[in-house]
Write a protein that holds these residues in place. Structure first.
Motif, PDB file in Angstrom:
ATOM      1  N   ASP A 199       0.859  -1.177   0.000  1.00 43.03           N
ATOM      2  CA  ASP A 199       0.000   0.000   0.000  1.00 43.03           C
ATOM      3  C   ASP A 199       0.903   1.237   0.000  1.00 43.03           C
ATOM      4  OD1 ASP A 199      -1.722   2.099   0.444  1.00 43.03           O
ATOM      5  OD2 ASP A 199      -2.866   1.096   2.013  1.00 43.03           O
ATOM      6  N   PHE A 200       0.980   1.894  -1.143  1.00 45.60           N
ATOM      7  CA  PHE A 200       1.927   2.994  -1.297  1.00 45.60           C
ATOM      8  C   PHE A 200       1.414   4.304  -0.711  1.00 45.60           C
ATOM      9  CE2 PHE A 200       3.604  -0.141  -4.100  1.00 45.60           C
ATOM     10  CZ  PHE A 200       4.960   0.102  -4.169  1.00 45.60           C
ATOM     11  N   THR A 201       0.210   4.309  -0.172  1.00 51.25           N
ATOM     12  CA  THR A 201      -0.275   5.486   0.535  1.00 51.25           C
ATOM     13  C   THR A 201      -0.075   5.364   2.040  1.00 51.25           C
ATOM     14  OG1 THR A 201      -2.544   4.633   0.800  1.00 51.25           O
ATOM     15  CG2 THR A 201      -2.045   5.837  -1.226  1.00 51.25           C
ATOM     16  N   ALA A 202       0.184   4.178   2.525  1.00 51.32           N
ATOM     17  CA  ALA A 202       0.330   3.937   3.963  1.00 51.32           C
ATOM     18  C   ALA A 202       1.711   4.383   4.427  1.00 51.32           C
ATOM     19  CB  ALA A 202       0.113   2.456   4.279  1.00 51.32           C
ATOM     20  N   GLY A 203       1.749   5.402   5.250  1.00 51.25           N
ATOM     21  CA  GLY A 203       3.022   5.912   5.745  1.00 51.25           C
ATOM     22  C   GLY A 203       3.871   6.559   4.668  1.00 51.25           C
TER      23      GLY A 203
ATOM     24  N   ALA B  49      -0.556   6.073  -8.336  1.00 50.23           N
ATOM     25  CA  ALA B  49      -1.937   5.577  -8.370  1.00 50.23           C
ATOM     26  C   ALA B  49      -2.193   4.436  -7.399  1.00 50.23           C
ATOM     27  CB  ALA B  49      -2.295   5.131  -9.791  1.00 50.23           C
ATOM     28  N   ASN B  50      -1.151   3.982  -6.682  1.00 50.17           N
ATOM     29  CA  ASN B  50      -1.283   2.892  -5.705  1.00 50.17           C
ATOM     30  C   ASN B  50      -1.952   1.664  -6.325  1.00 50.17           C
ATOM     31  OD1 ASN B  50      -0.894   1.756  -3.162  1.00 50.17           O
ATOM     32  ND2 ASN B  50      -2.847   2.485  -2.360  1.00 50.17           N
TER      33      ASN B  50
ATOM     34  N   PRO C 186       7.840   2.075   4.393  1.00 47.13           N
ATOM     35  CA  PRO C 186       7.264   2.255   5.725  1.00 47.13           C
ATOM     36  C   PRO C 186       6.539   0.993   6.179  1.00 47.13           C
ATOM     37  CG  PRO C 186       6.784   4.142   4.308  1.00 47.13           C
ATOM     38  CD  PRO C 186       7.369   3.083   3.422  1.00 47.13           C
ATOM     39  N   PRO C 187       6.699   0.599   7.451  1.00 42.18           N
ATOM     40  CA  PRO C 187       6.041  -0.623   7.932  1.00 42.18           C
ATOM     41  C   PRO C 187       4.563  -0.739   7.592  1.00 42.18           C
ATOM     42  CG  PRO C 187       7.600   0.150   9.567  1.00 42.18           C
ATOM     43  CD  PRO C 187       7.580   1.192   8.483  1.00 42.18           C
ATOM     44  N   PRO C 188       3.759   0.336   7.653  1.00 41.77           N
ATOM     45  CA  PRO C 188       2.338   0.166   7.294  1.00 41.77           C
ATOM     46  C   PRO C 188       2.126  -0.306   5.858  1.00 41.77           C
ATOM     47  CG  PRO C 188       2.639   2.205   8.512  1.00 41.77           C
ATOM     48  CD  PRO C 188       4.013   1.689   8.202  1.00 41.77           C
TER      49      PRO C 188
END
Length: 372
Positions: free
Chosen positions: A193-197, A287-288, A323-325
């Motif tokens: 998930d490229f938006t997470a963190g 665009a994730n 990022p871990p998330p």
């Protein structure tokens, strides 16, 4: 208003009061700051010079090439374990594979060999003429399919596939296509998930769209200078801090040698071909597409829910690059995933003095348990 203007014009000291003690104090402060900046800058330049003149040269025994296509080679790190469980190790396309074999005593691949496995690692090298218009589909459905076939033909066994960083996404895509030919899957510091963190630098990627689109259309490459700049923006002060610390080390000591070895690897990156760079930065980061289940390889959506293989997800808690998330979202999407946390960073999990105990040993134990 006039008083404020006078203060600004006089660097905080009202006009006409230059004889006051405050003016002398201010001048002394400015002079001290200027001197500190000069000294710090000189310290940084000295540290860079020490690094450039350091005699360290990477000396590891080269692994034999088991298969090659274009600039891509498959290196056999387990010739002493011909009957050992084969591993297909997939690194990132951006950095050289030898972060996994940095030094003789900091080698993930040689550790796996010592544990009885037969590791094969993909050496992407720099893209050449045959890769000029490669997409991620070409790398996965082309080169990795062929590398997997080569490992199976050489060993007669389905390998465990391990992917690191960007290589983890490629490994996931390969597993989606070829589960019957794979024993298990290990994903190390792999984003999903490229938006997470997401770091602040991600907000700049839309500005790169015209450049990346044109580079992709023309089959040109995105050079290492731009890629390095993007990574440096994750922590702009990191380069300064690490070199100033390096300057304080004994140049002949183990810690200084570790620094030089790692810095040499960081400065030995490879460019990305335009189509791959456009997919990675505009589709993944922009665009994730992976987390939204819109990323496709050879026309097939890459959906972790389709993976029935035993899977281990390694998530370093200090990772600034993934990022871990972002990695945790992948663990949640995989039906048979076990998660291993590690109090290390993105590179430290592979090359630090603590990597063996925190990552290599538990991952090795998981693989041994999986193949029993």
């Amino acid at each position: 208003m006039k008083d404020n203007a006078a203060e600004i014009a006089g660097n905080g000291v009202p006009e006409g009061d230059e004889s006051q003690p405050e003016k002398a104090t201010w001048d002394a402060f400015v002079s001290a700051v200027d001197q500190a900046i000069l000294e710090r800058s000189q310290d940084l330049l000295d540290a860079v010079l020490i690094y450039r003149r350091h005699p360290y040269v990477r000396e590891t025994e080269p692994a034999p090439v088991a298969w090659r296509a274009g600039s891509t080679a498959l290196l056999d790190y387990g010739k002493s374990n011909l009957d050992g469980q084969p591993l297909l190790v997939i690194p990132s396309l951006i950095n050289r594979y030898y972060i996994l074999d940095l030094r003789s005593d900091r080698s993930f691949l040689r550790y796996l060999e010592s544990r009885g496995f037969r590791p094969f690692v993909v050496d992407w090298d720099a893209p050449g003429p045959s890769e000029a218009r490669f997409t991620l589909t070409d790398y996965v459905a082309g080169r990795l399919d062929q590398a997997l076939d080569a490992v199976r033909a050489i060993t007669g066994k389905p390998p465990i596939v391990l992917g690191y960083c960007m290589g983890g996404l490629l490994a996931l895509a390969l597993a989606t296509r070829r589960q019957a030919d794979i024993r298990a899957l290990g994903l190390l510091a792999t984003p999903w998930d490229f938006t997470a963190g997401a770091p602040p630098v991600a907000a700049l990627l839309p500005l790169m769209r015209p450049f990346l689109t044109a580079t992709s259309d023309r089959g040109h490459e995105v050079g290492t200078d731009l890629l390095q700049a993007l990574f440096h923006m994750l922590d702009p002060m990191l380069v300064i801090k690490k070199f100033l610390r390096f300057r304080s080390l004994d140049a002949d000591g183990a810690e200084a040698i570790d620094f030089v070895a790692l810095e040499d690897w960081l400065n030995d990156g490879v460019p990305l071909m335009g189509p791959v760079a456009a997919e990675a930065f505009l589709d993944w980061y922009g665009a994730n597409t992976p987390a939204r289940l819109r990323w496709k390889i050879a026309g097939r959506t890459i959906d972790p829910a389709d993976i029935s293989l035993p899977t281990s997800i390694v998530i370093p808690s200090r990772d600034r690059i993934v990022p871990p998330p972002s990695a945790e979202a992948l663990a949640a999407a995989l039906p048979h995933a076990k998660t291993l946390g590690a109090p290390l960073g993105h590179v430290g999990m592979m090359a630090s003095s603590n990597a063996k105990k925190a990552v290599w040993e538990p991952l090795g134990a998981w693989m041994e348990e999986t193949i029993r």
